[in-house]
Structures are given as C-alpha cells and as structure tokens.
Design a protein around this motif. Structure first.
Motif, short mmCIF file in Angstrom:
data_model
loop_
_atom_site.label_atom_id
_atom_site.label_comp_id
_atom_site.label_asym_id
_atom_site.label_seq_id
_atom_site.Cartn_x
_atom_site.Cartn_y
_atom_site.Cartn_z
N ARG A 114 0.86 -1.18 0.00
CA ARG A 114 0.00 0.00 0.00
C ARG A 114 0.91 1.24 0.00
O ARG A 114 1.35 1.72 1.05
CB ARG A 114 -0.95 -0.01 1.20
CG ARG A 114 -1.85 -1.27 1.21
CD ARG A 114 -2.88 -1.21 2.31
NE ARG A 114 -3.80 -0.09 2.14
CZ ARG A 114 -4.85 -0.08 1.31
NH1 ARG A 114 -5.10 -1.15 0.55
NH2 ARG A 114 -5.63 0.98 1.23
N LYS B 20 5.34 9.10 -12.53
CA LYS B 20 4.88 8.19 -13.58
C LYS B 20 5.70 6.90 -13.60
O LYS B 20 5.16 5.81 -13.83
CB LYS B 20 4.94 8.89 -14.94
CG LYS B 20 3.88 9.97 -15.12
CD LYS B 20 3.96 10.61 -16.50
CE LYS B 20 2.85 11.63 -16.69
NZ LYS B 20 2.95 12.30 -18.03
N GLU C 270 4.57 4.77 -10.59
CA GLU C 270 3.23 4.25 -10.87
C GLU C 270 3.29 3.10 -11.87
O GLU C 270 2.60 2.07 -11.70
CB GLU C 270 2.34 5.38 -11.39
CG GLU C 270 0.88 5.00 -11.56
CD GLU C 270 0.06 6.17 -12.06
OE1 GLU C 270 -1.00 6.43 -11.47
OE2 GLU C 270 0.48 6.82 -13.04
N ARG C 271 4.12 3.24 -12.90
CA ARG C 271 4.23 2.20 -13.93
C ARG C 271 4.82 0.92 -13.35
O ARG C 271 4.34 -0.18 -13.64
CB ARG C 271 5.09 2.71 -15.08
CG ARG C 271 5.36 1.66 -16.16
CD ARG C 271 5.89 2.31 -17.42
NE ARG C 271 7.16 2.95 -17.23
CZ ARG C 271 8.35 2.31 -17.34
NH1 ARG C 271 8.37 1.02 -17.62
NH2 ARG C 271 9.47 2.97 -17.17
N ALA D 205 2.30 -0.85 -11.27
CA ALA D 205 1.30 -1.51 -12.11
C ALA D 205 1.81 -2.85 -12.63
O ALA D 205 1.03 -3.80 -12.78
CB ALA D 205 0.91 -0.59 -13.27
N ASN E 276 0.90 -5.37 -10.36
CA ASN E 276 -0.54 -5.36 -10.07
C ASN E 276 -0.87 -4.55 -8.83
O ASN E 276 -1.76 -4.91 -8.06
CB ASN E 276 -1.07 -6.80 -9.93
CG ASN E 276 -0.92 -7.59 -11.21
OD1 ASN E 276 -1.23 -7.11 -12.30
ND2 ASN E 276 -0.44 -8.83 -11.09
N LYS F 13 -1.48 -0.43 -7.23
CA LYS F 13 -1.75 0.97 -7.49
C LYS F 13 -1.44 1.77 -6.23
O LYS F 13 -1.62 1.26 -5.12
CB LYS F 13 -3.22 1.18 -7.86
CG LYS F 13 -3.64 0.61 -9.20
CD LYS F 13 -5.11 0.94 -9.47
CE LYS F 13 -5.55 0.42 -10.83
NZ LYS F 13 -6.98 0.74 -11.09
#
Length: 399
Positions: A167, A183, A186-187, A190, A193, A195
């Motif tokens: 988290r 970015k 975040e990528r 992702a 899996n 966020k």
C-alpha cells in the motif's frame, strides 16, 4: 645590405619565438548547474567535482599542454535561465562541449539547443528519464553519467515489494522531475498489479506536508515514496515524524542530500534512497577522492557526494575522449568516441568500460546502484553485504 638581411632574419626569428611563447589554446568546457537557490546543495557539489577534476588535469599538463578551462554558469534551477546561459555558452562563448544540468526540468528546456547545433552535452547529475529519451540515441548528442529515474523507480519498487509492502503513497513535486518520477513509480507498481493508495502533488518550496501524510495514513498506506529534491524531502521526512507515520520512507537519490539531514534532523533517520556511490573505507580510490574533494572544498559544504563524484568522472571521461578524437571537439567526433570508447575509464564511482553505444546514451544499468540509508547523520549501505561487495567493480549490464 648584409646588415639589413641580418636584421630581417633576426626579426623573423623573434616572430617565430613569439609564436612559440604564446600560451596554448585552452580546451573550454561549458558548465551549467545551480549555484544559488533551492538546488544549490547539489549544484555546488557538482561544481566542486568539476573544479577538482580540472585542477588535477591541469596540474599534469592539461590536454597535450592545452589547459582545461571551466566556463561555469549558474542556472539558478530555473528553466528559462538555463536556456539563456545555454545559448550564451554554445552560440556566443562557443565552448568545445558542455557538462551540465542538475535539474531535469531545466535540462529539458535547453536540449533542443544542443541537439540542433550538434553540440555535445554530458549530463552528470539530472536523472529524469526524459533527458536521454527525447532524441533517438543514434541521432542524439545528449549523454548522461547519472542513473536515470527509470532505473531508480524500478529499483525502489522492487525493494518495497520484496519487504512485503503493497500500500504505497507517492509524494511528488510538480516539476518535470517530480512528474517523471511519479509516472515511473506508478508504472512499476502496475507491473506488480499494484496501485498507489494515495498521491500528493506539491510545489517546490512547500513548507509543511503533515496534512498530506495524515491523509496517506487514513488511506492505510504502509510505505511512502517521495519524488522531489533535498529541501522538500526534508519537509516530507519531518511531516512523516509529526504525523507519526510508522512505515518507511523511500526516495530517489536526492534523499541523500546533506540538506535532508540538516533540516529534518532525527526525522531523516532510517530513510532509504538510491545511490551510485557511498563512502566506503575499504575502497582506497574512492576514499582518496573524497579526501581530495574535501581539501578542495575547504569550508564549502559538500551537499551531495553523488553529484560531485559523477561530475568529476564526467570531466575525466571527456579528457579520455579528447585523446581518442586527437583533440577534435566537433559534436560528431565526440559522439562517435563516446559510443565507441577504446579504453576503460577507471572512475571514482565505478569503472566505465563501454558506458555508451549508438543505442544507449545512459552510462548506468540497474546492477550498478545501491540502497543507501540515513544512519546517525551519515548515508550508509543499507545491506551489510553491499558494503562488503562495494570494492568489486560493477560493470554496465545489458539490462
């Protein structure tokens, strides 16, 4: 008639002697970093590294008797000022090549000037992924001696997941550097899996982030990743302590700035960051450099060892390139030499064997970086085994 001939001959000899007596034309290196303002801690560190390298080179004769001259300019961490002085160095001063930029947003504003004029730019500090991605490497005159944020963000996300956290709260400034880092993180989340459960964006100069950290706690974040520069990371570390956020704080390399420890104090303890170099008593070359750097700096603070060391290596590497081009400083000649370095450069950060190619203008790969941590006011290796392995050369890998 005879006396006149002797006089002419003497005059010619004096003229020739005068030519030989003239000082050798210097190799002029443009240098751009922030020496004032909020980014001065790593800008001046980079300047000290460059000055030390130039001093050492000139003490042994420069480049084949030609002294190295550093034509330094303060970009004040402002994109418009960075553009102005870039134009001054490239178009007016006509320096042979340029080493510069600490701030990603400042660099991005000026890249087209270097590219359009086929002027070699070596970036020793700025890490934003976009700096070397704007132009295809085989056409680009932009090279970099620092680990780009794509490497750093992936490294941090792997560390976070490895330790069982899922988290993630991201705190990123609104500059090009913060946007790119946000970015990237975040990528990579992702890809696993995940966020971010909370995202805070803020302007440079923010004084308090306590409310945002409390909001991250309310979102049940278990770890914070901060993507900004030294003073703002100090604000984030302080806010984390004020909000009694018990999860760890991770960040890219600016979390190692002396500013963080000075401003956050005990709140910085345990914060972890990416590093290309960490002071290590077992590495004689590295410790010798640090000692020489401190002597050169005198009373001036060294805000970032990474910035100083990478810039020092950048200057020495470019000297190696000058020998390879036989003094040809055109952008095409320097580019070709950097992409096909004939002899390794044993630097203080690492040994660069083939740092660049026609398809890759970043000198670092992911295996060349370390996880550092603030302990008792010093940046140390987080993993004891890394400290033991630090004397071994980490060469650039294919990934």
């Amino acid at each position: 008639m005879k006396s006149r001939s002797l006089w002419v001959a003497a005059a010619l000899l004096m003229g020739v002697a005068g030519v030989w007596a003239q000082p050798a034309k210097p190799v002029r290196i443009g240098f751009i970093c922030p020496f004032t303002g909020g980014s001065a801690d790593f800008g001046n560190s980079a300047r000290l590294g460059a000055e030390l390298a130039v001093k050492e080179i000139n003490e042994v004769g420069g480049y084949l008797g030609r002294p190295i001259e550093l034509v330094a300019r303060d970009d004040k961490a402002t994109p418009d000022e960075g553009r102005r002085i870039s134009e001054e160095l490239v178009l007016k001063e006509k320096v042979d090549f340029t080493i510069g930029f600490c701030n990603t947003g400042v660099a991005l504003k000026s890249l087209d000037l270097f590219q359009d004029n086929k002027h070699l730019l070596m970036v020793p500090v700025a890490t934003g992924s976009a700096v070397t991605a704007k132009y295809p490497p085989d056409k680009s005159y932009i090279f970099r001696m620092s680990p780009r944020d794509t490497l750093q963000a992936g490294f941090l996300v792997d560390e976070i997941v490895k330790r069982g956290y899922s988290r993630v709260a991201i705190f990123a400034d609104n500059t090009g550097y913060g946007e790119g880092g946000y970015k990237d993180v975040e990528r990579f989340l992702a890809e696993k899996n995940l966020k971010p459960v909370y995202v805070a964006r803020f302007d440079i100069g923010v004084k308090d982030l306590t409310a945002q950290v409390e909001a991250a706690k309310a979102a049940r974040a278990d770890v914070i990743v901060g993507y900004t520069v030294g003073p703002e990371l100090a604000v984030l570390a302080t806010a984390r302590a004020e909000a009694q956020f018990t999860g760890p704080l991770y960040g890219p390399w600016p979390l190692s700035f002396r500013t963080v420890a000075e401003r956050a104090g005990a709140a910085a303890e345990g914060a972890m960051m990416v590093q290309s170099i960490i002071a290590d008593t077992s590495n004689e070359r590295r410790m010798s450099f640090i000692a020489r750097l401190k002597r050169h700096a005198g009373s001036q603070p060294i805000g970032s060892l990474m910035a100083a060391a990478q810039t020092y290596d950048a200057v020495h590497l470019m000297l190696r390139v000058l020998f390879q081009t036989k003094g040809n400083t055109t952008g095409d000649a320097l580019k070709q030499a950097l992409e096909n370095l004939e002899r390794p450069y044993a630097g203080v950060v690492t040994t660069h064997e083939k740092p660049f190619s026609a398809s890759d203008h970043d000198a670092f790969s992911r295996n060349m970086i370390w996880l550092g941590v603030w302990r008792r006011g010093e940046v140390q290796f987080y993993y004891p085994e890394d400290a033991k392995r630090s004397a071994f050369i980490r060469r650039k890998s294919a990934t």
